[in-house]
Write an enzyme that holds these catalytic residues in place. Sequence first.
Site, PDB file in Angstrom:
ATOM      1  N   ASP A  45      -1.067 -33.015   2.447  1.00  0.00           N
ATOM      2  CA  ASP A  45      -2.014 -33.700   1.566  1.00  0.00           C
ATOM      3  C   ASP A  45      -1.242 -34.602   0.609  1.00  0.00           C
ATOM      4  O   ASP A  45      -0.062 -34.380   0.350  1.00  0.00           O
ATOM      5  CB  ASP A  45      -2.791 -32.680   0.706  1.00  0.00           C
ATOM      6  CG  ASP A  45      -3.847 -31.937   1.522  1.00  0.00           C
ATOM      7  OD1 ASP A  45      -4.167 -32.412   2.623  1.00  0.00           O
ATOM      8  OD2 ASP A  45      -4.331 -30.899   1.031  1.00  0.00           O
TER       9      ASP A  45
ATOM     10  N   GLU B 132       0.468 -29.316   7.013  1.00  0.00           N
ATOM     11  CA  GLU B 132       0.085 -28.307   6.033  1.00  0.00           C
ATOM     12  C   GLU B 132      -1.216 -27.615   6.436  1.00  0.00           C
ATOM     13  O   GLU B 132      -1.419 -26.447   6.122  1.00  0.00           O
ATOM     14  CB  GLU B 132      -0.082 -29.029   4.677  1.00  0.00           C
ATOM     15  CG  GLU B 132      -0.592 -28.191   3.550  1.00  0.00           C
ATOM     16  CD  GLU B 132      -0.905 -29.031   2.301  1.00  0.00           C
ATOM     17  OE1 GLU B 132      -0.676 -30.266   2.335  1.00  0.00           O
ATOM     18  OE2 GLU B 132      -1.363 -28.467   1.319  1.00  0.00           O
TER      19      GLU B 132
ATOM     20  N   TYR C 189       0.818  -1.211   0.000  1.00  0.00           N
ATOM     21  CA  TYR C 189       0.000   0.000   0.000  1.00  0.00           C
ATOM     22  C   TYR C 189       0.854   1.264   0.000  1.00  0.00           C
ATOM     23  O   TYR C 189       0.445   2.291  -0.536  1.00  0.00           O
ATOM     24  CB  TYR C 189      -0.962  -0.001   1.194  1.00  0.00           C
ATOM     25  CG  TYR C 189      -2.181  -0.831   0.901  1.00  0.00           C
ATOM     26  CD1 TYR C 189      -3.067  -0.443  -0.099  1.00  0.00           C
ATOM     27  CD2 TYR C 189      -2.438  -2.014   1.587  1.00  0.00           C
ATOM     28  CE1 TYR C 189      -4.180  -1.204  -0.395  1.00  0.00           C
ATOM     29  CE2 TYR C 189      -3.542  -2.786   1.295  1.00  0.00           C
ATOM     30  CZ  TYR C 189      -4.420  -2.373   0.307  1.00  0.00           C
ATOM     31  OH  TYR C 189      -5.515  -3.121   0.000  1.00  0.00           O
TER      32      TYR C 189
END
Lengths: 552, 358
Positions: free
Chosen positions: B239, B187, B93
């Site tokens: 996973d 994870e 920003y």
Amino acid sequence: MAQTKLTDDKGELKSGRTIADELATKQREISISEFFLKNRHLLGFDNNKKSLLTAVKEAVDNSLDAAEEMKIAPELKVIIDTVGEDRYRVIVEDNGPGIVKEQVGRVFGKLLYGSKFHRLKCSRGQQGIGISAAAMYGQLTTGKPIKIWSKISPKKPAYYFELFIDTKKNEPNITKQEEIEWPEKEHGIKLEIEMEAKYGKGKQSVDDYLKQVAIANPHAHIVYITPEKEIMEFPSVTKQMPKEPKEIKPHPYGVELGMLIKMLKESKANTVSGFLQAEFSRVSPAVAKEICDKAMLDMKTKPSKVEVPQVEAMYKAIQTTKIMSPPTDCLIPIGEEALQKGLKKEVAAEFYTAVTRPPAVYRGNPFQIEVGLAFGGALESEELVKVMRFANRVPLLYQQGSCASYNAVVDTMWRNYGLGQSKGALPTGPALILVHMSSVWVPFTSEAKEAIASYPEITHEMKLALQECGRQLGIYIRKNIRAREQKDRVNLFEKYIPEVADALARLSGGKKESIIASMQKMLKKNMQNIIQEAMNGIEEKKEDDGKKGEEK
Amino acid sequence: MTTAKQSLEKIGKKLVDDIEKGKNPEIELPVRALSNIIYDKKTCTLTMGKNIAKRYFFNVAHAKKFMQTVEVAAISKNLLEEGKHASLRDVFYMAKRTIPNTKVNIVDEQSESDKAIEDLELISENAREMLNINANKMGSVAGKVIIEDQGDRIDWSKLGSGGWSIPSNVENIKFIKANAKYIVYMEKAAVWERLHEDKFWDKHECIIMSSQGQTTRGIRRLLQRMQEELGLPVYVLTDFDPWGIYIYSVLKYGSISLAHITEKLAVSGCKFLGITADDILKYDLKKHFIKFEENDSKRLAQISGYDWFKDNKDFQRQFRMMKEFKAKAEIQAMSARGISFISEKYLPDKIKNKDWIE
């Protein structure tokens, strides 16, 4: 099975009647009107939004055809009026020849009645279903009759009609017919249909349709008043009328076996040889003889006496006989110049091009393909290009995916011409592509006349025309757009300099102004080199693109 | 020793010097791509090669990146001067504004300023944290460990259901006391919550740790420190898909984009616990498969070709089986066998049997 209990082994009912007898009591002729009442989607009346469009489309097609048949520039007025929620009144008025009062009922109140089905020529309507189907749809959804005003000459009185369609008999039922005053009109038709419908903007809307009509018919003048009372005017931009459509006879290559049987049966000719010469184009006595010889058929046989196996032999003989291509002077292309004019007046772009291919033939039917292309200007640059499809100057708005035109656009390698394109998709970029097919018989994929069937000859011609337009576009893009883009980017340096100088001043503790001055001096000195470098960048990129194209 | 601020000043002065000499200002930086990554077989880590790219201002293709780089450098220098820290998002920003009289923004997306910051790390030879720029906190940890952070004593076993949230800069954390035999890193935050609720770390005397998705630097550094300073083995649970295995890969070998700081981040002893293809077969998880999408297949092909996996027979076997399945599975698929199956059966069995790959 439950049924077996009622019958014995011979398929007879206990009562002694056969099942066939029983069924026979239920079998009766289905009138065409009844059939379409149940299958109205076949004619483009599937939903409220589409129904409105179809009604306008049928009326406008007829009006344009009528004015052109009189060889005058079409002047059309289209009004869509809100009557209530989901209910609209469609009013279309033209300056055509009008219809004699004895015929009005049949033209508007009987399906499959008209002047166009029994002939082969380039006209918008083909089957004579459209306008009466629209009238029937109105009657079905509102219970209101179609209203017609007709005047055939300034010297003759005008007539006003209200009529319903008797859906069982496929006959008009005229409930009102009176002579009226219509002084401001020399000749023409005005019709009004009230129907359940939905009005919307954007794709597949009436607004969009009329805009496309205006592009493909730059000689027509159309005034359109929307339900919001907005007046849209599409002026005519050319005085040149399309040439008069010539009727032609079918070519033997295009006839199907069933049709041949029917034609033989109905023929008034005395001999098969005479029949062939009279009913088909390009059949000389020698060709007729060759066909009959190959089919082992006596040339002098009376047509109605030819047995079905012999017709089959004739049909096969036709396919192996060399027959001259059909005449092509019956085709009426829009023309490259008029097409560009039409695009220019309705599409704000910066580059226009159009190509009219020489006539070609599919299944014995002559046809001609035209492609127009507009690029840049106000067109959306990030989206898929818009494809406008036309058949005999009529815009096709539905079933884009199954249309030969659309598929030809997708199968063209637009990356070679400066547009982006993913595999199997329309190109992207600020462009609009128009494909027009003119033919005495456009092979639609369905009765609703929404998509052109992909005959190889048609697709081939479309691709050639698209490629030609693509080449023109490619030349333009390379010359102008890329050079301008690069220049814009070079100009960006000027804007970047203060930002970079500010950051560097903060980093180094140096003075911003003196850094800016030094950088601007450098920019001036090196401008030429930077532009050159940028242009070299394009050349390299172009070569890469070329290679990719080859790999595919 | 030069400070971060001094090295930024040096860069600025060099560029101004270029400009005043009428020379196209240039920034040199190592090429941050697979082609310039070297897999060191001895240390088992990825390091940056010697390929150098030059970024010029007066070059149509470089100008914008050049501008972004000096912009974040200036922002970082201000932060250092004021003694304040900013997040990656903050920097985005601070840099995001439209250049006057144009439609061009200095940065349009955070990924651009993030990249410029990564470049700046290479150019200035300072890690992001030294430039007073931090990543978002994203991970949680729990276990019987007591640490000290900025003078506060924190007991990782007494922080309720949320656990301790791992800061982006863990350099100054001190380990006071640790009662654990190993670390399980996973994870998925949701799986961490499951194990935490089941008090897995208490029952099995271990530390459980997670982030959401890719592992942040703070977590990698913390794992590395715990491995080295506390001597704990690290087990990784992801996973069953190429992306999960890449999470393990980044932990163990380092990542391609941050290869320049691998030595500070790599957890070289960590072991891949699962989910493996064998787990899928053993626990009958095939019915919870999610079919591969095209990018899954692509990623799998990429990963199996990486230098550090190329000769690893165990992983190649996993890749082969994954390719045959043409499907992936989430850790949570095990919940189908009971909500606490993972904490009561799966993990204890795997660890007891030393059923891992590395």
